[in-house]
Design a protein around this motif. Structure first.
Motif, PDB file in Angstrom:
ATOM      1  N   PHE A   1      57.835  40.685  40.598  1.00 56.49           N
ATOM      2  CA  PHE A   1      59.014  39.814  40.607  1.00 56.49           C
ATOM      3  C   PHE A   1      59.607  39.720  39.206  1.00 56.49           C
ATOM      4  N   GLU A   2      60.939  39.755  39.134  1.00 57.68           N
ATOM      5  CA  GLU A   2      61.651  39.649  37.870  1.00 57.68           C
ATOM      6  C   GLU A   2      62.831  38.704  38.045  1.00 57.68           C
ATOM      7  N   SER A   3      62.978  37.749  37.121  1.00 58.85           N
ATOM      8  CA  SER A   3      64.051  36.761  37.238  1.00 58.85           C
ATOM      9  C   SER A   3      65.415  37.352  36.875  1.00 58.85           C
ATOM     10  N   ARG A   4      65.424  38.387  36.053  1.00 54.35           N
ATOM     11  CA  ARG A   4      66.689  38.945  35.591  1.00 54.35           C
ATOM     12  C   ARG A   4      67.153  40.092  36.498  1.00 54.35           C
ATOM     13  N   VAL A   5      68.347  40.574  36.182  1.00 56.72           N
ATOM     14  CA  VAL A   5      68.881  41.703  36.943  1.00 56.72           C
ATOM     15  C   VAL A   5      68.124  42.970  36.565  1.00 56.72           C
ATOM     16  N   ASP A   6      68.280  43.997  37.349  1.00 60.56           N
ATOM     17  CA  ASP A   6      67.668  45.290  37.089  1.00 60.56           C
ATOM     18  C   ASP A   6      68.220  45.845  35.770  1.00 60.56           C
ATOM     19  N   SER A   7      67.344  46.055  34.799  1.00 58.67           N
ATOM     20  CA  SER A   7      67.781  46.516  33.477  1.00 58.67           C
ATOM     21  C   SER A   7      68.423  47.896  33.523  1.00 58.67           C
ATOM     22  N   ARG A   8      68.207  48.642  34.588  1.00 56.68           N
ATOM     23  CA  ARG A   8      68.819  49.965  34.709  1.00 56.68           C
ATOM     24  C   ARG A   8      70.286  49.866  35.123  1.00 56.68           C
ATOM     25  N   LYS A   9      70.697  48.679  35.555  1.00 56.59           N
ATOM     26  CA  LYS A   9      72.072  48.481  35.989  1.00 56.59           C
ATOM     27  C   LYS A   9      72.876  47.604  35.030  1.00 56.59           C
ATOM     28  N   ALA A  10      72.185  46.805  34.242  1.00 53.45           N
ATOM     29  CA  ALA A  10      72.865  45.940  33.270  1.00 53.45           C
ATOM     30  C   ALA A  10      71.881  45.601  32.158  1.00 53.45           C
ATOM     31  N   SER A  11      72.390  45.529  30.943  1.00 48.85           N
ATOM     32  CA  SER A  11      71.514  45.219  29.816  1.00 48.85           C
ATOM     33  C   SER A  11      70.993  43.797  29.927  1.00 48.85           C
ATOM     34  N   ILE A  12      69.676  43.637  29.763  1.00 50.39           N
ATOM     35  CA  ILE A  12      69.083  42.298  29.867  1.00 50.39           C
ATOM     36  C   ILE A  12      68.410  41.873  28.567  1.00 50.39           C
ATOM     37  N   TYR A  13      68.676  42.617  27.489  1.00 51.91           N
ATOM     38  CA  TYR A  13      67.891  42.373  26.292  1.00 51.91           C
ATOM     39  C   TYR A  13      68.630  41.642  25.192  1.00 51.91           C
ATOM     40  N   GLN A  14      69.697  40.916  25.561  1.00 51.61           N
ATOM     41  CA  GLN A  14      70.322  40.089  24.554  1.00 51.61           C
ATOM     42  C   GLN A  14      69.274  39.118  23.991  1.00 51.61           C
ATOM     43  N   GLY A  15      69.217  39.034  22.661  1.00 48.49           N
ATOM     44  CA  GLY A  15      68.259  38.116  22.054  1.00 48.49           C
ATOM     45  C   GLY A  15      66.885  38.717  21.881  1.00 48.49           C
ATOM     46  N   LYS A  16      66.686  39.967  22.338  1.00 48.50           N
ATOM     47  CA  LYS A  16      65.402  40.620  22.126  1.00 48.50           C
ATOM     48  C   LYS A  16      65.615  41.882  21.313  1.00 48.50           C
ATOM     49  N   SER A  17      64.575  42.291  20.609  1.00 41.59           N
ATOM     50  CA  SER A  17      64.690  43.488  19.793  1.00 41.59           C
ATOM     51  C   SER A  17      65.004  44.705  20.659  1.00 41.59           C
ATOM     52  N   ILE A  18      65.945  45.525  20.188  1.00 36.92           N
ATOM     53  CA  ILE A  18      66.324  46.725  20.911  1.00 36.92           C
ATOM     54  C   ILE A  18      65.260  47.805  20.756  1.00 36.92           C
ATOM     55  N   ASN A  19      64.569  47.807  19.604  1.00 36.87           N
ATOM     56  CA  ASN A  19      63.563  48.821  19.310  1.00 36.87           C
ATOM     57  C   ASN A  19      62.164  48.231  19.289  1.00 36.87           C
ATOM     58  N   LEU A  20      61.211  49.065  19.618  1.00 43.30           N
ATOM     59  CA  LEU A  20      59.810  48.698  19.525  1.00 43.30           C
ATOM     60  C   LEU A  20      59.070  49.816  18.795  1.00 43.30           C
ATOM     61  N   ALA A  21      57.961  49.455  18.158  1.00 43.51           N
ATOM     62  CA  ALA A  21      57.109  50.449  17.512  1.00 43.51           C
ATOM     63  C   ALA A  21      55.894  50.691  18.398  1.00 43.51           C
ATOM     64  N   LEU A  22      55.761  51.909  18.860  1.00 42.44           N
ATOM     65  CA  LEU A  22      54.664  52.270  19.749  1.00 42.44           C
ATOM     66  C   LEU A  22      53.606  52.998  18.931  1.00 42.44           C
ATOM     67  N   SER A  23      52.356  52.543  19.014  1.00 37.40           N
ATOM     68  CA  SER A  23      51.285  53.199  18.268  1.00 37.40           C
ATOM     69  C   SER A  23      50.139  53.543  19.219  1.00 37.40           C
ATOM     70  N   ASP A  24      48.995  53.926  18.651  1.00 37.36           N
ATOM     71  CA  ASP A  24      47.952  54.571  19.458  1.00 37.36           C
ATOM     72  C   ASP A  24      47.434  53.721  20.612  1.00 37.36           C
ATOM     73  N   ARG A  25      47.373  52.405  20.437  1.00 38.01           N
ATOM     74  CA  ARG A  25      46.891  51.552  21.533  1.00 38.01           C
ATOM     75  C   ARG A  25      47.850  51.619  22.722  1.00 38.01           C
ATOM     76  N   GLY A  26      49.146  51.613  22.422  1.00 42.21           N
ATOM     77  CA  GLY A  26      50.129  51.724  23.487  1.00 42.21           C
ATOM     78  C   GLY A  26      50.115  53.082  24.156  1.00 42.21           C
ATOM     79  N   TRP A  27      50.012  54.136  23.339  1.00 45.19           N
ATOM     80  CA  TRP A  27      49.971  55.495  23.900  1.00 45.19           C
ATOM     81  C   TRP A  27      48.779  55.670  24.827  1.00 45.19           C
ATOM     82  N   LEU A  28      47.635  55.088  24.452  1.00 47.24           N
ATOM     83  CA  LEU A  28      46.425  55.224  25.275  1.00 47.24           C
ATOM     84  C   LEU A  28      46.635  54.607  26.654  1.00 47.24           C
ATOM     85  N   ALA A  29      47.319  53.468  26.696  1.00 45.49           N
ATOM     86  CA  ALA A  29      47.592  52.815  27.979  1.00 45.49           C
ATOM     87  C   ALA A  29      48.590  53.625  28.811  1.00 45.49           C
ATOM     88  N   LEU A  30      49.625  54.153  28.162  1.00 48.07           N
ATOM     89  CA  LEU A  30      50.616  54.951  28.888  1.00 48.07           C
ATOM     90  C   LEU A  30      50.007  56.254  29.402  1.00 48.07           C
TER      91      LEU A  30
END
Length: 456
Positions: free
Chosen positions: A34-63
């Motif tokens: 469940f998501e309270s916002r609209v589908d991010s693929r149809k409209a931007s939902i990231y106002q007020g949030k960082s546009i970029n993220l830094a992905l490092s080894d812990r994240g890569w391992l999970a992906l």
């Protein structure tokens, strides 16, 4: 043995909630996301949030665990070093790790959209957008959502995870509706932030070195820039929210223009309308969240920022949330789908590590905004790097433990880092250390101190 849990609800379809849903589905569970916002693929939902993220080894391992690492890497840019810009525009480089070790600049919306699409492709997952959580029964994990049409939807599941961010509704309802002894704190940092842009050159190339994270350290505030695949940079200005020099006090075009001219002279010609952007945008807050317990009645659990929101100065927020998912996924196998055991082990393992990385991230603002331009600090890093080259099993710098050692708990990295700091404080007191830092006696003493303090 028949599974005691068959249906799981995940509240929050950000990167962590979407990844968790995919992992649970691959374990054979029916998942409603469940998501309270609209589908991010149809409209931007990231106002007020960082546009970029830094992905490092812990994240890569999970992906990697869900087979999404390679497709995300195609749209990510490796950053091999920091490039510090001083007031005069002079540049200093500091590698993040060994050769070819990098943190990766990724688009928040891009990674989220890929994860949601992966979730939708799973036959055991149903994704529900524009559904606002209004009620939650912590004894049964049943929940009530309000839809965009103001309809009320009752939903029953065996287990619910709150992956709904720093201002989690699940967490708030746990505080309001349960008899649990919940310890909770939300601490706002003095700094807030806005995002600015450096556009690409006309030929689509980058105006600054592409494979680097750029930092303009100015002690109480700083500007950073992360590269995008379209040739642009997303810049973030971190500045006190209120006070003598702050978002609050810079309240006229004249003051803002003077601020940029005085502090970011080399960046000013590169930035797109920074004064207009500053005047028009509302600064977003930075906060730290601590809560215990993370699990209520073995029916409702918190994960990601809902359990451990942190500031972005170690680039570990999403990486830590992804690691939550990976560890939980491994515990499902380890405890043979017994959720009483899984949830107890998840909380016991992740809570201390969440606390540790929150503390490390908070401290790292000082390193990035102040120390990264300091000659003593840069020398410490050189000595550590050289000693790591000489004795890779004896010494791994704290940043590398956090960023490039995905199987080392954050809490262990913090504890080792405290001892390393004591040792390096002693090394930096040596006579003429700036002139003699490469001398054998420096590394002989360092080796002796490591064996005394770290190898007990």
């Amino acid at each position: 043995m028949e599974k005691q849990v068959k249906n799981i609800t995940v509240a929050g379809a950000g990167p962590v909630g979407a990844l968790l849903s995919v992992m649970l589905a691959k374990q054979g569970y029916k998942v409603d996301l469940f998501e309270s916002r609209v589908d991010s693929r149809k409209a931007s939902i990231y106002q007020g949030k960082s546009i970029n993220l830094a992905l490092s080894d812990r994240g890569w391992l999970a992906l990697q665990a869900v087979g999404l690492d390679e497709s995300i890497r195609e749209h990510a840019i490796p950053m091999y070093c920091r490039v510090m810009h001083d007031l005069q525009g002079n540049l200093t480089k500091q590698p993040y790790g060994k050769e070819n070790q990098a943190i990766w600049s990724v688009s928040r919306s891009g990674i989220n959209e890929q994860l949601i699409s992966l979730a939708e492709a799973e036959p055991l997952i149903d994704v529900h957008f524009e559904h606002h959580l209004t009620q939650l029964d912590f004894d049964s994990a049943s929940s009530v959502f309000s839809t965009k049409d103001k309809e009320t939807k009752h939903h029953q599941s065996d287990l619910l995870f709150g992956a709904d961010g720093a201002f989690s509704k699940v967490r708030r309802l746990a505080q309001e509706l349960t008899k649990e002894r919940i310890s909770y704190s939300l601490e706002y940092m003095p700094q807030s932030y806005i995002e600015l842009t450096i556009a690409a050159n006309k030929d689509g190339s980058h105006k600054l070195e592409k494979n680097a994270l750029h930092i303009w350290p100015r002690k109480a505030f700083m500007l950073i820039a992360l590269p995008n695949t379209d040739g642009s940079f997303t810049c973030t200005l971190f500045l006190n929210h209120e006070g003598e020099l702050s978002f609050e006090s810079l309240n006229s075009r004249e003051k803002v223009t003077g601020f940029f001219e005085d502090n970011f002279a080399d960046a000013l010609p590169l930035l797109d309308n920074p004064v207009d952007d500053f005047m028009q945008k509302s600064a977003s807050p930075l906060c730290l969240v601590h809560i215990y317990p993370w699990v209520v009645n073995n029916k409702v659990g918190l994960i990601g920022d809902a359990a451990h929101a942190m500031v972005p100065f170690y680039g570990q927020g999403m990486n830590c949330g992804f690691e939550d998912c990976r560890i939980l996924n491994e515990l499902i196998d380890e405890h043979a789908h017994n959720w009483d055991h899984i949830l107890a082990a998840y909380q016991a393992e992740r809570k201390p590590n969440g606390d540790a990385i929150i503390e490390l991230a908070k401290r790292n603002f000082v390193e990035m905004s102040d120390l990264s331009g300091d000659s003593d600090f840069l020398l410490r890093k050189k000595i550590e790097s050289e000693f790591n080259r000489m004795y890779p099993q004896l010494w791994v710098p704290l940043y590398s433990m956090v960023t490039f050692s995905p199987h080392l708990p954050y809490s262990s990295a913090l504890a080792i880092g405290e001892i390393q700091k004591e040792i390096m404080d002693e090394i930096m007191q040596l006579d003429n250390i700036h002139q003699e830092w490469q001398a054998p006696h420096v590394y002989q003493l360092l080796h002796k101190l490591v064996l005394e303090k770290l190898e007990k």
